[in-house]
Design an enzyme around this catalytic site. Structure first.
Site, PDB file in Angstrom:
ATOM      1  N   CYS A 105      16.388  26.572  19.254  1.00  0.00           N
ATOM      2  CA  CYS A 105      15.848  26.205  18.029  1.00  0.00           C
ATOM      3  C   CYS A 105      15.119  27.047  17.231  1.00  0.00           C
ATOM      4  O   CYS A 105      15.419  27.097  15.718  1.00  0.00           O
ATOM      5  CB  CYS A 105      14.574  25.101  18.447  1.00  0.00           C
ATOM      6  SG  CYS A 105      13.172  25.819  19.344  1.00  0.00           S
ATOM      7  N   HIS A 158       9.137  23.462  19.940  1.00  0.00           N
ATOM      8  CA  HIS A 158      10.332  23.254  19.197  1.00  0.00           C
ATOM      9  C   HIS A 158      10.076  23.572  17.625  1.00  0.00           C
ATOM     10  O   HIS A 158       9.080  23.594  17.133  1.00  0.00           O
ATOM     11  CB  HIS A 158      10.717  21.555  18.903  1.00  0.00           C
ATOM     12  CG  HIS A 158      11.940  21.416  18.224  1.00  0.00           C
ATOM     13  ND1 HIS A 158      13.235  22.058  18.696  1.00  0.00           N
ATOM     14  CD2 HIS A 158      12.513  20.725  16.907  1.00  0.00           C
ATOM     15  CE1 HIS A 158      14.149  21.591  17.714  1.00  0.00           C
ATOM     16  NE2 HIS A 158      13.632  20.824  16.927  1.00  0.00           N
ATOM     17  N   ASP A 200      15.655  20.156  10.067  1.00  0.00           N
ATOM     18  CA  ASP A 200      15.786  20.755  11.383  1.00  0.00           C
ATOM     19  C   ASP A 200      17.382  21.171  11.649  1.00  0.00           C
ATOM     20  O   ASP A 200      18.117  20.151  11.852  1.00  0.00           O
ATOM     21  CB  ASP A 200      15.228  19.770  12.614  1.00  0.00           C
ATOM     22  CG  ASP A 200      15.405  20.350  13.974  1.00  0.00           C
ATOM     23  OD1 ASP A 200      15.680  21.499  14.034  1.00  0.00           O
ATOM     24  OD2 ASP A 200      14.967  19.602  14.782  1.00  0.00           O
TER      25      ASP A 200
END
Length: 597
Positions: free
Chosen positions: A273, A329, A352
């Site tokens: 991530c 995250h 994202d």
């Protein structure tokens, strides 16, 4: 004498334009400007050419972008001379030099023009002269641009800053990772434009895609899909397991090397991530969109968007639900207006690029207004429902050491309780995926009312060393069971890393060699093999990492290296250092380097 101006050459006046458009860091070879602001080109006339006379001489300028430029798509625009340029559309004005040999043309682009590579052509009654090419970017300094930011300090931070910190670990034990965004490194802007040209929307309808590049919402959504490689030939391949055929996600220290590798040979292996987010931030800033990297700790991953994290177990206690809570995250926020939603949702928009769930059939997420997330406006597009869902320890827990953790059971009932207490330890990834066991103990206890009992679990490197990942996380779980109730407590341990000592020999001077002396103590009770140090720094290592292999380092011995590099630009930068070996990976440190002329 000809009725047209005879052009000898065109000077794109790159030095002056790049200063006025805050594009100095892209280099001096090409004209790079931001939309909505005027830039100047200088026409040098041939000897004997007709002279330019303001108010009498006229010509048309044509700007084109994309493979199929069309007026209807605003990818081809023609405009003539005016007394002065306009702030709202493509326009131009011109003045002549007193010598009569030069014509200075001021060109203002529309603050709503598509970004990208443009050609500039002079049209004099059908006689066309190519004046060159320029790249047009979003403009956070222009109040009519959708990405406009009022605050100059924020513009410098979220558009121009090339270094940053990414936060990982646990909310109780936050670890900083220095990152080189490198949006101004040579070739990076071209690669960013290539990413737009490789996206499936461009391949399906290039005219529509290039026209839509006027809109930062559209561009951000394209980047959210293209930074990961799940649906296309995107930049980074994700991996949350053992890596045998690429670079471990934790080894990366900057975006530029990743982007260059993608530009040369396609999807880069591997990322997680923070890598996806950091690369997305680099590309956004390179294109002119203000962007920041955001970390959320205890981050929920809700697979069916019902806004509930469902923990479903088998009768044996094995978890079978796909919902999870990640230790952390990382995603990006981008700054822009939202005319599609209303002015109250202008500002930071979350997106994202990590491939988790599909949106409109592809692995992307956002942009969705932060205000909509915080206020629970779950109908606001794009993807708000998905994003919205989003013991006592020893003091010294250095990787390689043995240490104890304790579970404390307190009886708050009015009577004595008899219970079974079990204490488990197992490796875990940052995304919550559980690995192999590395410790267990249990006991049956009688706990009087109001009192507490302790159960200690000793974690030994002999058992945890072979099962932990490069995240260096251990999940400890204590379970207490009596006749009536079941209790559980969990905590994730973040193991400490050894420090890397960095010393520069001599003063850092531009275009002169300087040596970095690197030292790190091996904390493990075993020998490290295939050891190496890698350094990387913007304007310090010519845009590429420099690695020195040092072989074997014995238990509790020092790893040492001397690496030379040559700074290429005066100013402040950061030198990032990474240590790797067969048993100890992704140990990082950095120092600030001030390069003098």
């Amino acid at each position: 004498m000809s009725k047209v101006l005879e052009i000898d050459r065109c000077d794109l006046d790159i030095k002056s334009n790049r200063s006025n458009h805050h594009t100095e860091l892209y280099g001096e070879k090409r004209l790079i400007v931001r939309r909505g602001e005027p830039f100047t080109v200088i026409l040098h006339l041939k000897p004997g050419s007709r002279k330019f006379k303001p108010g009498e001489t006229s010509f048309t300028l044509v700007v084109e972008t994309g493979p199929l430029p069309r007026k209807e798509s605003d990818t081809q625009v023609s405009f003539g001379l005016r007394e002065s340029t306009l702030e709202t559309e493509w326009s131009a004005s011109a003045t002549n030099d007193p010598s009569g040999n030069k014509v200075s043309v001021s060109i203002s682009s529309s603050p709503n023009a598509p970004i990208g590579l443009y050609s500039l052509t002079l049209d004099q009654d059908g006689q066309k002269t190519s004046l060159g090419e320029f790249i047009l970017l979003f403009n956070a300094w222009c109040h009519r641009d959708a990405v406009y930011m009022r605050n100059e300090m924020k513009r410098k931070e979220y558009v121009l800053e090339q270094h940053g910190q990414i936060y990982r670990g646990m909310y109780t034990r936050i670890k900083e990772l220095e990152w080189n965004f490198g949006q101004f490194d040579p070739s990076i802007l071209d690669i960013c434009l290539m990413i737009l040209d490789k996206n499936p929307k461009f391949i399906a309808d290039a005219d529509k895609d290039c026209s839509a590049r006027r809109n930062p919402i559209y561009v951000t959504r394209v980047l959210s899909a293209m930074i990961n490689s799940n649906d296309d030939m995107g930049v980074v391949v994700g991996s949350w397991g053992k890596v045998t055929d690429g670079v471990r996600p934790g080894r990366w220290s900057g975006s530029a090397d990743i982007l260059r590798q993608w530009g040369e040979s396609g999807p880069v292996r591997y990322g997680q991530c923070w890598v996806f987010a950091a690369v997305g931030c680099t590309v956004s800033r390179a294109l002119g969109i203000p962007c920041r990297v955001v970390t959320n700790f205890e981050s929920a991953h809700d697979c069916n968007a019902n806004l509930v994290i469902e923990n479903v177990y088998t009768p044996k206690g094995e978890k079978i639900s796909q919902d999870s809570v990640w230790n952390f995250h990382v995603w990006v926020d981008s700054w822009m207006t939202r005319p599609d939603l209303g002015p109250e949702f202008d500002g930071w928009q979350a997106s994202d690029p990590t491939p988790q769930e599909k949106s409109d059939g592809v692995f992307c997420c956002g942009p969705v207004p932060l205000r909509a997330i915080k206020e629970g406006e779950l109908t606001k597009k794009y993807d708000a429902p998905f994003v919205f869902a989003e013991i006592k320890l020893a003091k010294n827990m250095l990787v390689g050491s043995d240490f104890e953790v304790s579970a404390i059971l307190t009886n708050n009932y009015m009577e004595t309780r008899n219970c079974s207490l079990m204490f488990f330890a197992r490796a875990v990834d940052y995304n919550g995926k559980r690995g192999d066991s590395c410790g267990f103990t249990s006991d049956k206890m009688e706990v009087p009312s109001g009192e507490e009992k302790h159960l200690s679990l000793r974690l030994e490197y002999e058992h945890y060393g072979s099962v932990i990942t490069s995240d260096r996380l251990i999940l400890v779980t204590a379970t207490a069971i009596d006749k009536e109730d079941y209790y559980e407590a969990k905590k994730t341990i973040v193991l400490d890393e050894p420090d890397i000592e960095i010393k520069l020999v001599g003063e850092a001077m531009v275009n002169k060699s300087v040596t970095a002396m690197l030292t790190m103590l091996n904390p493990l009770p075993e020998t490290l093999r295939d050891c190496s140090f890698t350094i990387e720094g913007i304007s310090l290592t010519e845009g590429k990492p420099i690695t020195q292999k040092i072989g074997t380092v014995g238990r509790k011995q020092e790893a040492k290296a001397s690496i030379e590099f040559i700074p290429t630009r005066v100013g402040s930068s950061k030198l990032l250092v990474n240590f790797d070996s067969d048993k100890l990976n992704d140990i990082k440190s950095f120092i600030k380097v001030v390069v003098k002329g």
